[in-house]
Design a protein around this motif. Structure first.
Motif, short mmCIF file in Angstrom:
data_model
loop_
_atom_site.label_atom_id
_atom_site.label_comp_id
_atom_site.label_asym_id
_atom_site.label_seq_id
_atom_site.Cartn_x
_atom_site.Cartn_y
_atom_site.Cartn_z
N UNK A 15 0.67 -1.14 -0.01
CA UNK A 15 -0.13 0.06 -0.05
C UNK A 15 0.92 1.38 0.04
N UNK A 16 2.04 1.04 0.16
CA UNK A 16 2.97 2.35 0.02
C UNK A 16 3.19 2.74 -1.27
N UNK B 244 4.11 -3.35 -12.78
CA UNK B 244 3.71 -4.55 -11.97
C UNK B 244 4.88 -4.95 -10.91
N UNK B 245 4.52 -5.42 -9.85
CA UNK B 245 5.64 -5.88 -9.06
C UNK B 245 5.00 -5.64 -7.39
N UNK B 246 6.09 -5.92 -6.55
CA UNK B 246 5.96 -5.75 -5.25
C UNK B 246 6.92 -4.87 -4.61
N UNK C 213 10.33 2.07 -7.19
CA UNK C 213 11.71 2.64 -7.43
C UNK C 213 11.55 4.05 -7.91
N UNK C 214 12.68 4.76 -7.96
CA UNK C 214 12.58 6.06 -8.51
C UNK C 214 12.25 5.96 -10.14
N UNK D 292 8.74 7.55 -11.94
CA UNK D 292 8.91 8.22 -13.00
C UNK D 292 8.14 7.68 -14.31
N UNK D 293 8.24 6.47 -14.54
CA UNK D 293 7.27 5.90 -15.59
C UNK D 293 5.63 6.17 -15.38
#
Length: 492
Positions: free
Chosen positions: A36-37, A63-65, A69-70, A74-75
């Motif tokens: 949830x972060x 997608x991912x857990x 990341x930075x 950005x994406x």
């Protein structure tokens, strides 16, 4: 129904236990779990889209857990800049369409069919974020996505210009895959304290920041999703996040914030026969009820009293239909320096026509929102929270609504709930049973509950919620004083 005792712990979970729970939630729910972060870090919530949409975007784009990341941030921001229109971009999008460009936007899409005598049927789509109310939409898309004709759907819409208007070229809906047996089976792998913590984290709250009773009141906001025709009133001071849960839980929940409310909006528009919100959504929430303006309030309250009592929607004898929509009212009240209501009557600050006892009696529960702290970043899932992994909001909301049709909890409550007194008031008993069954669905969806857990986490709060309504009725109208003032469970 099994009464196998839940693996309830004697004390709430420690921060270390909550941290260890992150891995367990991910292992059990796999792709249906999300950290949830990721949502606040993505800043998608600042784009004016609800959490159930924003988490779908994250899963689609990055997608991912774990934390974003930075590069992922950005994406997401680049994608949002291209696809999520801001309030000032309506005319830019229309300009692009006028130049013959196709445009993709993430937006809610609502469709309707207009039938006029002597004319071909018109299939029109509304994109309210773009100020477009008459875009052309194909029969094939409406057949494929019938919810577009009900409450509408969120998704990525591809638009193109025609000589005489705008057309929907394609639509990628935001959809959750509901697997209720999986949801129930997953519940068996967690203790009750673990499950309650997971639910709160899913809603965006840090469970370690709330007491056991406060956790229960937060979970009670989910009752209208799991129970048909669950009508509630929540009273609280400003800033306690009364609307936070409802605006982020499901596209089948409609939050109406202030403004003018008419019979046509709630029930049916007699001019064109279009059904209103109570017919098209599973839950309708009126926020800031103390300042809302009602057109012909006596007519609206009259219609609401009938609907709250029997689930029937009527409008001037011209239209009649049934609905299982839950009706929730949220209102601010004044507290003293001890954080207790100032007024002896809790409904005194509501509009006068909402203080009518025949209307209040049809409300099943009064949620004491003043028992909850004011919403702040310390109460929400953040970098310092021990438990950060919850369920994806779109899956969770649909799972809750799917539980409406699981009547095993109602059967359990019918057997387990018997109110005390020489002659229990019928609506009190009906309301307590409905609330207790709903709390069982939320906390024990697998149907396995020990008697002591049902009493503590389902029946006792159900009695408290109905007692709030009963206290007001008892004080306002002597007719109710022929019954006991306190609602109690019958002694066995």
């Amino acid at each position: 129904m099994s009464q196998t005792p839940d693996q309830t712990q004697n004390e709430p979970l420690s921060d270390d236990a909550l941290r260890q729970l992150n891995a367990k939630v991910t292992e059990v729910f796999r792709s249906l779990a999300i950290d949830k972060r990721r949502l606040p870090a993505s800043q998608l919530n600042k784009r004016g889209i609800p959490a159930y949409v924003a988490e779908w975007v994250l899963e689609s784009v990055v997608p991912g857990q774990g934390e974003l990341t930075q590069d992922e941030t950005t994406k997401v921001l680049d994608w949002a800049a291209r696809v999520i229109p801001g309030p000032s971009e309506q005319h830019i999008i229309k300009h692009k369409l006028a130049q013959g460009q196709t445009v993709k936007v993430l937006t809610p899409l609502q469709a309707e069919i207009q039938l006029k005598k002597g004319k071909e049927p018109q299939r029109l789509a509304q994109l309210r974020l773009l100020g477009i109310s008459d875009a052309y939409i194909s029969d094939a898309l409406l057949e494929e996505q019938p919810d577009l004709l009900r409450q509408g759907m969120w998704g990525v819409v591809e638009l193109g210009a025609l000589k005489d208007g705008v057309a929907i070229l394609s639509f990628k809906p935001m959809q959750a895959s509901v697997n209720l047996p999986l949801f129930k089976e997953a519940r068996r792998k967690f203790t009750l304290y673990e499950w309650r913590a997971i639910l709160l984290t899913t809603l965006g709250f840090d469970p370690s920041a709330f007491s056991d009773e406060q956790q229960t009141w937060l979970l009670c906001r989910l009752l209208p999703l799991v129970q048909k025709n669950m009508h509630m009133l929540e009273l609280a001071p400003k800033g306690t996040g009364k609307s936070f849960t409802y605006e982020n839980i499901s596209p089948k929940v409609r939050l109406v914030s202030g403004g003018n409310i008419s019979r046509a909006v709630l029930f049916v528009n007699n001019a064109n026969g279009t059904w209103g919100l109570l017919a098209r959504f599973k839950v309708v929430v009126l926020d800031e009820i103390q300042t809302s303006k009602f057109t012909n309030p006596e007519e609206i309250v009259g219609g609401l009293k009938g609907y709250l009592a029997n689930g029937k929607l009527t409008a001037g004898g011209l239209h009649e239909s049934a609905s299982d929509c839950g009706f929730v009212m949220l209102a601010n009240i004044t507290l003293d320096d001890q954080q207790r209501p100032v007024k002896a009557s809790l409904v005194e600050e509501l509009p006068e026509f909402l203080r009518e006892t025949a209307f209040l009696d049809r409300i099943k529960a009064l949620l004491p929102g003043w028992e909850l702290p004011k919403l702040s970043s310390k109460l929400l899932v953040g970098t310092a929270s021990p438990l950060t992994v919850g369920l994806k909001s779109d899956f969770f909301g649909d799972a809750l609504i799917a539980l409406r049709d699981d009547l095993s909890s109602e059967a359990y409550a019918d057997q387990a709930v018997r109110l005390g007194g020489e002659k229990p008031y019928r609506r009190n008993e009906e309301s307590v049973r409905a609330i207790a069954a709903g709390l069982m669905k939320i906390q024990f969806p697998h149907g396995e509950v020990a008697n002591q857990d049902f009493y503590k986490y389902c029946l006792r709060p159900a009695i408290q919620l109905r007692q709030g309504i009963w206290d007001e009725l008892y004080a306002l109208d002597g007719e109710y004083r022929q019954y006991e003032s306190k609602i109690t469970q019958a002694k066995k």
